[in-house]
Design an enzyme around this catalytic site. Structure first.
Site, PDB file in Angstrom:
ATOM      1  N   ARG B  15       0.723  -1.046  -0.436  1.00 13.11           N
ATOM      2  CA  ARG B  15       0.241   0.093  -0.148  1.00 13.11           C
ATOM      3  C   ARG B  15       1.116   1.192  -0.253  1.00 13.11           C
ATOM      4  NH1 ARG B  15      -0.671   4.478   2.600  1.00 13.11           N
ATOM      5  NH2 ARG B  15      -0.720   3.100   4.406  1.00 13.11           N
ATOM      6  N   ASP B  16       1.768   1.985   0.767  1.00 16.00           N
ATOM      7  CA  ASP B  16       2.079   2.693   1.372  1.00 16.00           C
ATOM      8  C   ASP B  16       4.009   2.970   0.534  1.00 16.00           C
ATOM      9  OD1 ASP B  16       2.696   5.046   1.937  1.00 16.00           O
ATOM     10  OD2 ASP B  16       3.685   4.856   4.321  1.00 16.00           O
ATOM     11  N   HIS B 207       5.748   4.242  12.331  1.00 12.01           N
ATOM     12  CA  HIS B 207       5.794   4.452  10.801  1.00 12.01           C
ATOM     13  C   HIS B 207       7.012   5.106  10.522  1.00 12.01           C
ATOM     14  CE1 HIS B 207       3.887   3.723   6.901  1.00 12.01           C
ATOM     15  NE2 HIS B 207       4.191   4.945   7.243  1.00 12.01           N
ATOM     16  N   HIS B 209       9.656   7.324   8.235  1.00 10.15           N
ATOM     17  CA  HIS B 209      10.396   7.375   6.482  1.00 10.15           C
ATOM     18  C   HIS B 209      11.637   7.737   6.671  1.00 10.15           C
ATOM     19  CE1 HIS B 209       6.609   6.933   3.901  1.00 10.15           C
ATOM     20  NE2 HIS B 209       6.217   6.972   4.478  1.00 10.15           N
ATOM     21  N   CYS B 240       9.105   9.470  -1.028  1.00  8.99           N
ATOM     22  CA  CYS B 240       8.305  10.411  -0.166  1.00  8.99           C
ATOM     23  C   CYS B 240       7.847  11.201  -1.471  1.00  8.99           C
ATOM     24  CB  CYS B 240       9.650  11.126   0.403  1.00  8.99           C
ATOM     25  SG  CYS B 240       9.278  12.418   1.766  1.00  8.99           S
ATOM     26  N   ASN B 249       9.502   4.759   3.442  1.00 11.07           N
ATOM     27  CA  ASN B 249       9.179   3.498   4.481  1.00 11.07           C
ATOM     28  C   ASN B 249      10.758   2.913   4.554  1.00 11.07           C
ATOM     29  OD1 ASN B 249       6.867   3.180   2.576  1.00 11.07           O
ATOM     30  ND2 ASN B 249       6.772   3.690   4.609  1.00 11.07           N
TER      31      ASN B 249
END
Lengths: 299, 299
Positions: B15-16, B207, B209, B240, B249
């Site tokens: 997803r991310d 979470h 990055h 990003c 991530n």
């Protein structure tokens, strides 16, 4: 959190970074690189190496580089020196400080220096004595402190034994290296806790490679444990001889981000350091891998 | 050092990660990717998003992906859900868990959701209530917890206010995101210390990055502060949106290296996860940036 007000960064890119790059960078570019580093505020720069050019052809021009650079006030320009022959060339080059090296693990020392650890001390001792007699400070690199490419784990007692021997020899500062970049923060915390009982931590620097992406976490663990000296390579220049394609030294520009946001002084102007890295990148033949450089490119 | 025996990793790459890749990955490849993740031992996989495909075209096939994947026993397959319309599609896809999201900073929330923070709660509340009524656990992502691309610093009290509101709403787990990857470990330590007085830390995930290369140091700070849940993206998939070319991530495979060496269980087979990443890399159109993948390639 008991963070120090300032830390000392030793920029090892011109030596440790370049010796792991495949391209030979022209002497005049190296000279300009080092001048830009001192302009950006670096006060400890490892300029080159006097290991025989047969082993490190990338740094065959060490004497010329030393003769070509501007000597900025207050900056310590050091070089790697393997033995007395290398020290003669280092004197000729008018180095400000001498860096010797050996490994904490027997088999890495054997492969790298072609001597056992015990056999290495008599080679290093006269180098340290002559350097000190000439009024030069001596840094001792200890490699494979947190892991060895041949042996795997390295016993903390073995590290302490090498550390003690080098300090007894008169070495001023030790740079403890995670040569193959395998350490995790618990190892850093444990080693520094042990060391702190025997050695003033002000004489210990940490030298991380980022092979497995742990370097910054290890820096943080070192900082929490009381270490105030860190090595880095601007732009993340360099690589790992044991894992082709893997990361090299922790990127100094990423360290600068960390310390700036922590409010810990480094004396280095981060923006100027990044511009210097962006300039130098053109001479390396590849994109420099630091995070700060990626951000700069994306802006 | 008081490390936990085990941690929970939520794999957010599908997803991310994918929503920040430029390439559309074919539905059957996504399905195989997720099957390989569950085979490798991941127990929390964020499969896709039900945000309108106009905003995230890379994940327009969310329903098809959910219908195509093997449902491995014990694995929670979650999806991002923005509102009640998205929840309908998520039910249709038979998700195991619902992830809602909002920002800790007013301007990021406004730009991302087109509502103020206060206006966002009434949109999320019915989603949470319907999900819970259907027996599904709810995860709440809070973005820009450690910094905002528009406002810069984000007040810890503002973060706490959003956290409290979401927990009051019935959200089971919160994932606190350093959306733009600017945090340093002191911020993590301070926030978690504050949170620990008000919230059971077992309900908090972190979470990170890796924009500035701080993610692993922040994970370490989180772990020391008592956090046992971390998000990652295998291979470092993603990027990003606020810094093109910068890291996404924190790489799950690098997290797996950390935890394996720390002796902290994840339930994931690291070798198998790396092989899955190496397979998936062929579908992404670029080299995956994790350190573990670089080492794998160099071997």
């Amino acid at each position: 959190m008991g963070l120090p007000q300032s830390v000392v960064i030793t920029e090892v890119g011109p030596r440790d970074g370049l010796q792991n790059e495949s391209l030979f960078v022209a002497t005049d570019k190296k000279i300009e690189w080092i001048n830009r580093l001192s302009d950006a505020g670096f006060r400890h720069i490892e300029v080159s190496s006097f290991v025989h050019p047969k082993w490190i052809p990338q740094l065959a021009d060490a004497v010329e580089v030393f003769h070509g650079i501007k000597r900025a006030k207050g900056v310590v320009y050091s070089a790697l020196v393997p033995n007395e022959r290398g020290l003669e060339r280092a004197f000729e080059a008018r180095v400000d400080a001498v860096s010797i090296f050996m490994s904490a693990s027997e088999s890495h020392n054997q492969k790298n220096i072609n001597k056992s650890i015990r056999e290495t001390y008599p080679v290093l001792r006269p180098v340290v004595e002559s350097a000190k007699a000439a009024g030069l400070p001596v840094r001792g690199y200890v490699s494979t402190v947190f892991g060895c490419p041949y042996e795997g784990n390295v016993d903390v007692n073995q590290v302490l034994s090498v550390v003690d021997s080098l300090l007894d020899m008169g070495v001023d500062e030790l740079s403890l290296g995670d040569t193959i970049g395998v350490a995790v923060p618990t190892q850093v915390t444990e080693l520094i806790a042990r060391l702190s009982k025997e050695v003033p931590l002000s004489r210990i620097a940490l030298h991380f490679h980022d092979t497995y992406g742990m370097a910054m976490a290890n820096v943080w663990a070192g900082l929490l444990a009381g270490i105030e000296r860190f090595d880095g390579s601007l732009g993340g220049l360099g690589g790992c001889p044991y894992a082709p394609g893997a990361s090299g030294n922790v990127a100094t520009d990423d360290l600068l981000y960390l310390f700036q946001k922590l409010g810990v002084e480094t004396g280095v102007n981060r923006e100027q350091a990044l511009l210097a890295a962006a300039w130098f990148e053109q001479n390396v033949g590849r994109t420099l891998p630091s995070h700060a450089m990626s951000v700069l490119r994306g802006q």
